[in-house]
Each structure stands twice: as C-alpha cells, then as structure tokens.
Motif scaffolding. Structure first.
Motif, PDB file in Angstrom:
ATOM      1  N   LEU A 181       0.833  -1.210   0.000  1.00 55.96           N
ATOM      2  CA  LEU A 181       0.000   0.000   0.000  1.00 55.96           C
ATOM      3  C   LEU A 181       0.866   1.259   0.000  1.00 55.96           C
ATOM      4  CD1 LEU A 181      -2.794  -1.047   2.530  1.00 55.96           C
ATOM      5  CD2 LEU A 181      -3.032  -0.719   0.054  1.00 55.96           C
ATOM      6  N   SER A 196      -5.940   5.627  -2.815  1.00 55.56           N
ATOM      7  CA  SER A 196      -4.750   5.007  -2.224  1.00 55.56           C
ATOM      8  C   SER A 196      -4.427   5.622  -0.867  1.00 55.56           C
ATOM      9  CB  SER A 196      -3.546   5.150  -3.171  1.00 55.56           C
ATOM     10  OG  SER A 196      -3.192   6.513  -3.341  1.00 55.56           O
ATOM     11  N   ALA A 228       2.009   1.830  -3.567  1.00 58.32           N
ATOM     12  CA  ALA A 228       0.891   2.331  -4.379  1.00 58.32           C
ATOM     13  C   ALA A 228       0.571   3.780  -4.033  1.00 58.32           C
ATOM     14  CB  ALA A 228      -0.338   1.449  -4.161  1.00 58.32           C
ATOM     15  N   TYR A 248      -4.134   3.514   2.511  1.00 57.36           N
ATOM     16  CA  TYR A 248      -2.832   3.515   3.178  1.00 57.36           C
ATOM     17  C   TYR A 248      -2.921   4.119   4.571  1.00 57.36           C
ATOM     18  CZ  TYR A 248       2.177   4.257   3.904  1.00 57.36           C
ATOM     19  OH  TYR A 248       3.448   4.250   4.405  1.00 57.36           O
TER      20      TYR A 248
END
Length: 216
Positions: free
Chosen positions: A130, A178, A133, A182
């Motif tokens: 994560l 994202s 990303a 995250y």
C-alpha cells in the motif's frame, strides 16, 4: 507504573488535503516500519531456532523412552525382574515427559512462530504494498497538476485542456483512494504492532510456565 503509549492516528479526512502536517505524521510513522520489520524477522528466526532445538529435545526424550520400553527379562537375567520392571515403569514416565515436551513444541510453533510469520508476511507485506501504491499515486498526481498548470497558462487547444483536466481528475481520484487505504492500514498497524509482538512472547512465557507446572 508502566503505561502503554497512545497510538498515532492519521485522520482519514486529511487524505483529501494531503497537508504538510499530514505528510510529516505519515513520514514519522513510516520511519518505524522497516526497523520493526528487521526486528520481527530476527525475532522470528530466534524463535524458530528455539522451536527446532526444543523439537530435537522432544525427539531425543522419545528415543530414550523407546529404549527403556525395550527392556525385557533377558536384559538383566531372569532372576533380576526388579530392574526390568523398574526401567519399564521409568520408560512410561519418560514417555509422558515426551508428550509434555511435544505439546510445548506445538505451542511455540502455533502461538509464537506462526504469529510472527503472519505479522511479517501479511501485515507488513500488505503495508509495504500500500505504501508503494500510495507514493506512486502521489507522484502521478503531482505530475498531473504540473501538466495541467502548464496547459492552462498557454494558448493550447480545447482538446489539450480537456485531456490535462481528465488526467488530473483521474490521478486525483487514484491518489485519494490510495491515501484512504494507506492511512487506514498505517493507523491500524501502529495500534496493532505492540500486541502483535507482545502477544507471541507472552504466549511463549505462558507455555514455558505451563510446562514446568506439569512436572511440579
């Protein structure tokens, strides 16, 4: 008295803003991830060695029990029945000791080694994925903003402005998605990491105490 420190938390509402304060908090939380992963890997390896050696002890005790069980009347002579019976009885006790040690091995493997392995290969791996990303989406969003800013300042075609605006909108949506994922995982992990380390070690201590109490 010992007091557990409070966990850090990234407000999910800040995912849409990406303010300098949020970036600083995220950076601070990220800095502890790699050292923690290195420590957890070392801890798991140490516990694996412990489990392997404990398993060898258990197997050795089992071998001893089998040797004792193999005693017969011919071992010490037919007239010395006492030694044969005594060693056979002792073999039963050693077999019981092997069962306790085998149980201890199972507890170390399930409650300690496997739990640490899960922390490394599930939680930390997912967090790392994560993170990659998230930072990729942030870079793409920053680049899209620069591109859009340049296009808006020049006498570009309507098509160019539309493409730049679409790219910015798409990159911003990916960045927000994202960020939410995250930040949520980072906050959850910051809370979970203490228990993920302490619980297996406490389980190890409990299994050792339980083992010794069996023979008390």
């Amino acid at each position: 008295s010992f007091k557990m420190p409070t966990s850090k938390k990234v407000d999910l509402n800040d995912a849409l803003e990406d303010s300098p304060q949020t970036q600083k908090l995220v950076s601070d939380m990220e800095q502890s991830v790699n050292p923690l992963k290195e420590f957890t890997v070392q801890l798991k390896e140490a516990c694996q060695v412990l489990h392997t050696n404990q398993l060898k002890v258990s197997e050795s005790v089992n071998s001893l029990a089998k040797v004792l069980a193999s005693v017969n009347d011919q071992t010490f002579g037919q007239k010395d029945v006492f030694m044969s019976e005594a060693l056979k009885q002792l073999g039963k006790y050693v077999t019981e000791l092997h069962c306790w040690q085998d149980m201890l091995c199972t507890q170390i493997d399930h409650a300690v080694v496997q739990q640490l392995d899960s922390l490394i290969n599930n939680d930390l791996t997912r967090l790392t994925s994560l993170k990659e990303a998230f930072h990729t989406a942030r870079t793409d969003h920053d680049q899209a903003m620069v591109k859009y800013s340049r296009v808006s300042k020049k006498k570009e075609t309507e098509r160019s402005r539309f493409d730049a605006n679409s790219e910015l909108f798409s990159s911003r949506r990916r960045f927000h998605q994202s960020s939410l994922q995250y930040y949520s995982e980072l906050t959850s992990f910051d809370y979970k990491k203490r228990f993920a380390i302490l619980d297996p070690l406490l389980a190890f201590m409990h299994s050792q105490l339980a083992y010794f109490k069996m023979g008390h």
